[in-house]
Design a protein around this motif. Structure first.
Motif, PDB file in Angstrom:
ATOM      1  N   VAL A  56       0.883  -1.171   0.000  1.00  0.00           N
ATOM      2  CA  VAL A  56       0.000   0.000   0.000  1.00  0.00           C
ATOM      3  C   VAL A  56       0.926   1.229   0.000  1.00  0.00           C
ATOM      4  O   VAL A  56       1.773   1.367   0.884  1.00  0.00           O
ATOM      5  N   PRO A  57       0.802   2.113  -0.977  1.00  0.00           N
ATOM      6  CA  PRO A  57       1.745   3.230  -1.135  1.00  0.00           C
ATOM      7  C   PRO A  57       1.498   4.392  -0.173  1.00  0.00           C
ATOM      8  O   PRO A  57       1.185   5.514  -0.571  1.00  0.00           O
ATOM      9  N   ARG A  58       1.688   4.165   1.098  1.00  0.00           N
ATOM     10  CA  ARG A  58       1.471   5.210   2.107  1.00  0.00           C
ATOM     11  C   ARG A  58       2.417   6.394   1.919  1.00  0.00           C
ATOM     12  O   ARG A  58       2.122   7.506   2.327  1.00  0.00           O
ATOM     13  N   TRP A  59       3.563   6.162   1.313  1.00  0.00           N
ATOM     14  CA  TRP A  59       4.563   7.217   1.116  1.00  0.00           C
ATOM     15  C   TRP A  59       4.086   8.311   0.168  1.00  0.00           C
ATOM     16  O   TRP A  59       4.626   9.394   0.176  1.00  0.00           O
ATOM     17  N   ARG A  60       3.086   8.047  -0.640  1.00  0.00           N
ATOM     18  CA  ARG A  60       2.626   9.064  -1.593  1.00  0.00           C
ATOM     19  C   ARG A  60       2.020  10.272  -0.895  1.00  0.00           C
ATOM     20  O   ARG A  60       1.910  11.334  -1.485  1.00  0.00           O
ATOM     21  N   ASP A  61       1.642  10.120   0.357  1.00  0.00           N
ATOM     22  CA  ASP A  61       1.093  11.234   1.128  1.00  0.00           C
ATOM     23  C   ASP A  61       2.183  12.107   1.738  1.00  0.00           C
ATOM     24  O   ASP A  61       1.881  13.143   2.318  1.00  0.00           O
ATOM     25  N   ASP A  62       3.427  11.698   1.633  1.00  0.00           N
ATOM     26  CA  ASP A  62       4.542  12.421   2.246  1.00  0.00           C
ATOM     27  C   ASP A  62       5.465  12.956   1.160  1.00  0.00           C
ATOM     28  O   ASP A  62       6.327  12.236   0.645  1.00  0.00           O
ATOM     29  N   GLU A  63       5.284  14.234   0.818  1.00  0.00           N
ATOM     30  CA  GLU A  63       6.063  14.830  -0.266  1.00  0.00           C
ATOM     31  C   GLU A  63       7.556  14.893   0.036  1.00  0.00           C
ATOM     32  O   GLU A  63       8.368  15.015  -0.872  1.00  0.00           O
ATOM     33  N   GLU A  64       7.917  14.799   1.311  1.00  0.00           N
ATOM     34  CA  GLU A  64       9.326  14.835   1.678  1.00  0.00           C
ATOM     35  C   GLU A  64       9.999  13.475   1.425  1.00  0.00           C
ATOM     36  O   GLU A  64      11.138  13.413   0.980  1.00  0.00           O
ATOM     37  N   ILE A  65       9.290  12.402   1.689  1.00  0.00           N
ATOM     38  CA  ILE A  65       9.843  11.058   1.529  1.00  0.00           C
ATOM     39  C   ILE A  65       9.762  10.579   0.084  1.00  0.00           C
ATOM     40  O   ILE A  65      10.648   9.859  -0.385  1.00  0.00           O
ATOM     41  N   LEU A  66       8.737  10.969  -0.629  1.00  0.00           N
ATOM     42  CA  LEU A  66       8.463  10.457  -1.971  1.00  0.00           C
ATOM     43  C   LEU A  66       9.674  10.464  -2.907  1.00  0.00           C
ATOM     44  O   LEU A  66      10.007   9.419  -3.483  1.00  0.00           O
ATOM     45  N   PRO A  67      10.402  11.569  -3.087  1.00  0.00           N
ATOM     46  CA  PRO A  67      11.533  11.526  -4.018  1.00  0.00           C
ATOM     47  C   PRO A  67      12.663  10.607  -3.554  1.00  0.00           C
ATOM     48  O   PRO A  67      13.300   9.938  -4.376  1.00  0.00           O
TER      49      PRO A  67
END
Length: 135
Positions: A56-67
């Motif tokens: 489940v892509p929970r990281w997509r909600d965190d613009e800091e972690i995403l890249p």
């Protein structure tokens, strides 16, 4: 992902060899940590790419972690390719960008692919692996 300290390797005494570079690029600490939290063990196999695709892509909600996660996903994809596809190897472009060079000479920008996967899930890492492994 650009790795500036990899720049012109010929001017750096004691610069790591290809195996050392591969080990450095295989670390992918953030991705390994996120996967572990979800119960996924990244063992550098093609099967582990399929498991990542199911998270489940929970990281997509965190613009800091995403890249950062996208970079790690690309580096992990590259690690799996290098370790399982005969003749595949890391190549560092002059600008510091790590790419995979296949035995055919084709280059594959795994970091860009990892960024796309992290932000949208498409294409899947396992699908990218299958395309590269067939080439």
């Amino acid at each position: 992902m650009k790795i500036p300290f990899l720049g012109d390797r010929s001017k750096k005494p004691g610069f790591p060899d290809a195996e050392g570079i591969a080990e450095l690029l295989a670390e992918c600490e953030l991705l390994r940590s996120q996967a572990s939290e979800e119960g996924v063990q990244l063992d550098d196999s093609a099967a582990s790419l399929e498991e990542l695709d199911q998270l489940v892509p929970r990281w997509r909600d965190d613009e800091e972690i995403l890249p950062w996660l996208g970079n790690d996903a690309g580096l992990y994809l590259g690690t799996v390719i290098v370790r399982t596809v005969p003749g595949a190897a890391w190549e560092i472009w002059p600008n510091g960008q790590p790419v995979i060079r296949l035995a055919s000479g084709r280059e594959f920008d795994v970091v860009a692919s990892g960024q796309e996967w992290a932000s949208s899930g498409v294409p899947e890492l396992s699908q990218l692996y299958a395309e590269v492994a067939e080439a």
